[in-house]
Design a protein around this motif. Sequence first.
Motif, PDB file in Angstrom:
ATOM      1  N   THR A  65      35.682  38.012  27.140  1.00 10.61           N
ATOM      2  CA  THR A  65      35.583  39.315  27.822  1.00 10.61           C
ATOM      3  C   THR A  65      35.445  40.422  26.843  1.00 10.61           C
ATOM      4  O   THR A  65      35.409  40.090  25.638  1.00 10.61           O
ATOM      5  CB  THR A  65      36.606  39.517  28.962  1.00 10.61           C
ATOM      6  OG1 THR A  65      36.209  40.682  29.645  1.00 10.61           O
ATOM      7  CG2 THR A  65      37.902  39.660  28.062  1.00 10.61           C
ATOM      8  N   SER A  66      35.217  41.618  27.154  1.00 11.53           N
ATOM      9  CA  SER A  66      35.120  42.418  26.241  1.00 11.53           C
ATOM     10  C   SER A  66      36.572  43.499  26.175  1.00 11.53           C
ATOM     11  O   SER A  66      37.008  43.608  27.278  1.00 11.53           O
ATOM     12  CB  SER A  66      33.969  43.411  26.435  1.00 11.53           C
ATOM     13  OG  SER A  66      34.343  44.181  27.574  1.00 11.53           O
ATOM     14  N   VAL A  67      36.555  44.124  25.145  1.00  7.11           N
ATOM     15  CA  VAL A  67      37.744  45.129  25.010  1.00  7.11           C
ATOM     16  C   VAL A  67      37.470  46.333  26.039  1.00  7.11           C
ATOM     17  O   VAL A  67      38.472  46.628  26.645  1.00  7.11           O
ATOM     18  CB  VAL A  67      37.918  45.851  23.538  1.00  7.11           C
ATOM     19  CG1 VAL A  67      38.810  46.844  23.310  1.00  7.11           C
ATOM     20  CG2 VAL A  67      38.255  44.607  22.705  1.00  7.11           C
ATOM     21  N   ALA A  68      36.404  46.847  26.161  1.00  5.95           N
ATOM     22  CA  ALA A  68      36.186  47.694  27.300  1.00  5.95           C
ATOM     23  C   ALA A  68      36.501  47.269  28.744  1.00  5.95           C
ATOM     24  O   ALA A  68      37.178  48.165  29.457  1.00  5.95           O
ATOM     25  CB  ALA A  68      34.569  48.089  27.024  1.00  5.95           C
ATOM     26  N   LYS A  69      36.138  46.281  29.066  1.00  7.30           N
ATOM     27  CA  LYS A  69      36.426  45.731  30.324  1.00  7.30           C
ATOM     28  C   LYS A  69      37.992  45.427  30.487  1.00  7.30           C
ATOM     29  O   LYS A  69      38.441  45.653  31.442  1.00  7.30           O
ATOM     30  CB  LYS A  69      35.864  44.390  30.572  1.00  7.30           C
ATOM     31  CG  LYS A  69      34.457  44.453  30.884  1.00  7.30           C
ATOM     32  CD  LYS A  69      33.770  43.185  31.056  1.00  7.30           C
ATOM     33  CE  LYS A  69      32.333  43.105  31.368  1.00  7.30           C
ATOM     34  NZ  LYS A  69      31.679  41.726  31.447  1.00  7.30           N
ATOM     35  N   MET A  70      38.708  45.138  29.330  1.00  4.29           N
ATOM     36  CA  MET A  70      40.310  44.782  29.513  1.00  4.29           C
ATOM     37  C   MET A  70      40.926  46.292  29.669  1.00  4.29           C
ATOM     38  O   MET A  70      41.972  46.312  30.179  1.00  4.29           O
ATOM     39  CB  MET A  70      40.733  43.791  28.119  1.00  4.29           C
ATOM     40  CG  MET A  70      40.207  42.517  28.232  1.00  4.29           C
ATOM     41  SD  MET A  70      40.938  41.660  26.973  1.00  4.29           S
ATOM     42  CE  MET A  70      41.315  42.676  25.555  1.00  4.29           C
ATOM     43  N   LYS A  71      40.305  47.055  29.049  1.00  3.46           N
ATOM     44  CA  LYS A  71      41.082  48.523  29.164  1.00  3.46           C
ATOM     45  C   LYS A  71      40.489  49.428  30.337  1.00  3.46           C
ATOM     46  O   LYS A  71      41.148  50.251  30.475  1.00  3.46           O
ATOM     47  CB  LYS A  71      40.683  49.253  27.966  1.00  3.46           C
ATOM     48  CG  LYS A  71      41.440  48.541  26.548  1.00  3.46           C
ATOM     49  CD  LYS A  71      41.329  49.729  25.450  1.00  3.46           C
ATOM     50  CE  LYS A  71      42.433  49.084  24.081  1.00  3.46           C
ATOM     51  NZ  LYS A  71      42.321  50.152  23.224  1.00  3.46           N
ATOM     52  N   GLY A  72      39.596  48.732  30.996  1.00  2.00           N
ATOM     53  CA  GLY A  72      39.146  49.432  32.311  1.00  2.00           C
ATOM     54  C   GLY A  72      39.720  49.085  33.341  1.00  2.00           C
ATOM     55  O   GLY A  72      40.993  48.729  33.411  1.00  2.00           O
ATOM     56  N   LYS A  73      39.135  49.440  34.475  1.00  2.00           N
ATOM     57  CA  LYS A  73      39.703  49.252  35.718  1.00  2.00           C
ATOM     58  C   LYS A  73      39.647  48.018  36.451  1.00  2.00           C
ATOM     59  O   LYS A  73      39.812  47.876  37.737  1.00  2.00           O
ATOM     60  CB  LYS A  73      39.552  50.466  36.640  1.00  2.00           C
ATOM     61  CG  LYS A  73      39.769  51.951  36.117  1.00  2.00           C
ATOM     62  CD  LYS A  73      39.685  53.072  37.138  1.00  2.00           C
ATOM     63  CE  LYS A  73      39.859  54.268  36.751  1.00  2.00           C
ATOM     64  NZ  LYS A  73      41.240  54.653  36.864  1.00  2.00           N
ATOM     65  N   SER A  74      38.768  47.186  36.187  1.00  2.00           N
ATOM     66  CA  SER A  74      38.334  45.967  36.822  1.00  2.00           C
ATOM     67  C   SER A  74      39.615  45.122  37.148  1.00  2.00           C
ATOM     68  O   SER A  74      40.556  44.788  36.657  1.00  2.00           O
ATOM     69  CB  SER A  74      37.648  45.038  35.837  1.00  2.00           C
ATOM     70  OG  SER A  74      37.431  43.676  36.343  1.00  2.00           O
ATOM     71  N   ARG A  75      39.423  44.660  38.363  1.00  2.00           N
ATOM     72  CA  ARG A  75      40.378  43.640  38.808  1.00  2.00           C
ATOM     73  C   ARG A  75      39.997  42.189  38.937  1.00  2.00           C
ATOM     74  O   ARG A  75      40.864  41.360  39.752  1.00  2.00           O
ATOM     75  CB  ARG A  75      40.847  44.152  40.388  1.00  2.00           C
ATOM     76  CG  ARG A  75      41.338  45.577  40.489  1.00  2.00           C
ATOM     77  CD  ARG A  75      41.772  45.870  41.855  1.00  2.00           C
ATOM     78  NE  ARG A  75      42.514  47.137  42.059  1.00  2.00           N
ATOM     79  CZ  ARG A  75      43.089  47.587  43.096  1.00  2.00           C
ATOM     80  NH1 ARG A  75      42.974  47.002  44.187  1.00  2.00           N
ATOM     81  NH2 ARG A  75      43.055  48.970  43.127  1.00  2.00           N
ATOM     82  N   LEU A  76      38.739  41.994  38.515  1.00  2.00           N
ATOM     83  CA  LEU A  76      38.361  40.580  38.198  1.00  2.00           C
ATOM     84  C   LEU A  76      39.342  39.837  37.461  1.00  2.00           C
ATOM     85  O   LEU A  76      39.960  40.222  36.609  1.00  2.00           O
ATOM     86  CB  LEU A  76      37.237  40.319  37.630  1.00  2.00           C
ATOM     87  CG  LEU A  76      35.825  41.238  38.412  1.00  2.00           C
ATOM     88  CD1 LEU A  76      34.739  41.063  37.278  1.00  2.00           C
ATOM     89  CD2 LEU A  76      35.517  40.229  39.475  1.00  2.00           C
ATOM     90  N   ARG A  77      39.568  38.622  38.136  1.00  2.00           N
ATOM     91  CA  ARG A  77      40.972  37.855  37.788  1.00  2.00           C
ATOM     92  C   ARG A  77      40.965  37.323  36.294  1.00  2.00           C
ATOM     93  O   ARG A  77      41.988  37.732  35.586  1.00  2.00           O
ATOM     94  CB  ARG A  77      40.787  36.356  38.538  1.00  2.00           C
ATOM     95  CG  ARG A  77      42.113  35.558  38.312  1.00  2.00           C
ATOM     96  CD  ARG A  77      41.956  34.306  39.136  1.00  2.00           C
ATOM     97  NE  ARG A  77      41.629  34.613  40.456  1.00  2.00           N
ATOM     98  CZ  ARG A  77      41.842  33.871  41.348  1.00  2.00           C
ATOM     99  NH1 ARG A  77      41.979  32.627  41.317  1.00  2.00           N
ATOM    100  NH2 ARG A  77      41.645  34.016  42.686  1.00  2.00           N
ATOM    101  N   GLY A  78      39.629  37.051  35.523  1.00  2.93           N
ATOM    102  CA  GLY A  78      39.588  36.738  34.202  1.00  2.93           C
ATOM    103  C   GLY A  78      40.035  37.836  33.363  1.00  2.93           C
ATOM    104  O   GLY A  78      40.740  37.892  32.249  1.00  2.93           O
ATOM    105  N   ILE A  79      39.580  39.019  33.819  1.00  5.23           N
ATOM    106  CA  ILE A  79      39.766  40.377  32.870  1.00  5.23           C
ATOM    107  C   ILE A  79      41.159  40.501  33.115  1.00  5.23           C
ATOM    108  O   ILE A  79      41.867  40.955  32.131  1.00  5.23           O
ATOM    109  CB  ILE A  79      38.835  41.565  33.733  1.00  5.23           C
ATOM    110  CG1 ILE A  79      37.151  41.075  33.140  1.00  5.23           C
ATOM    111  CG2 ILE A  79      39.294  42.606  32.928  1.00  5.23           C
ATOM    112  CD1 ILE A  79      36.552  41.820  33.769  1.00  5.23           C
TER     113      ILE A  79
END
Length: 140
Positions: A65-79
Amino acid sequence: MTPAERSLLVAIGGYLVSDCGMTRGVAPKGLEDALAAAREESAHHERQSSSADDVTAWVAEFSGTSVAKMKGKSRLRGIVYARWLTMWLLHHLLGWSSTQIAASMSKDHSTVFYALHRVDSVYPDLDDITARASAELSLD
């Protein structure tokens, strides 16, 4: 010591001498010590921040995944799981508190607390992952 730092020490030293009755030799020395301590603390903070960025980037690559997604608001399981792993590694490899991790990840400290208690259910080989990250990031 840079000329600007020296000027600052002289200015503050003069103030301390006139207000506190210190001798001219004592005030600048105390200020130099304080400045050295502040520099060391700043360097330590930079190393910690750099290490946190390295850990976060390592987990992003590890999890795909990406750093931006990890620090974001996503609730997708993998993130979410990658985010939890990052929090775990920051806590166990760098010794960060939940408050420090929360600030770094733009999350609430209770989110970090929850992640630290749930991450082992997602990654049963957490000790191996932690050892691998430590070795690859040269944090041991």
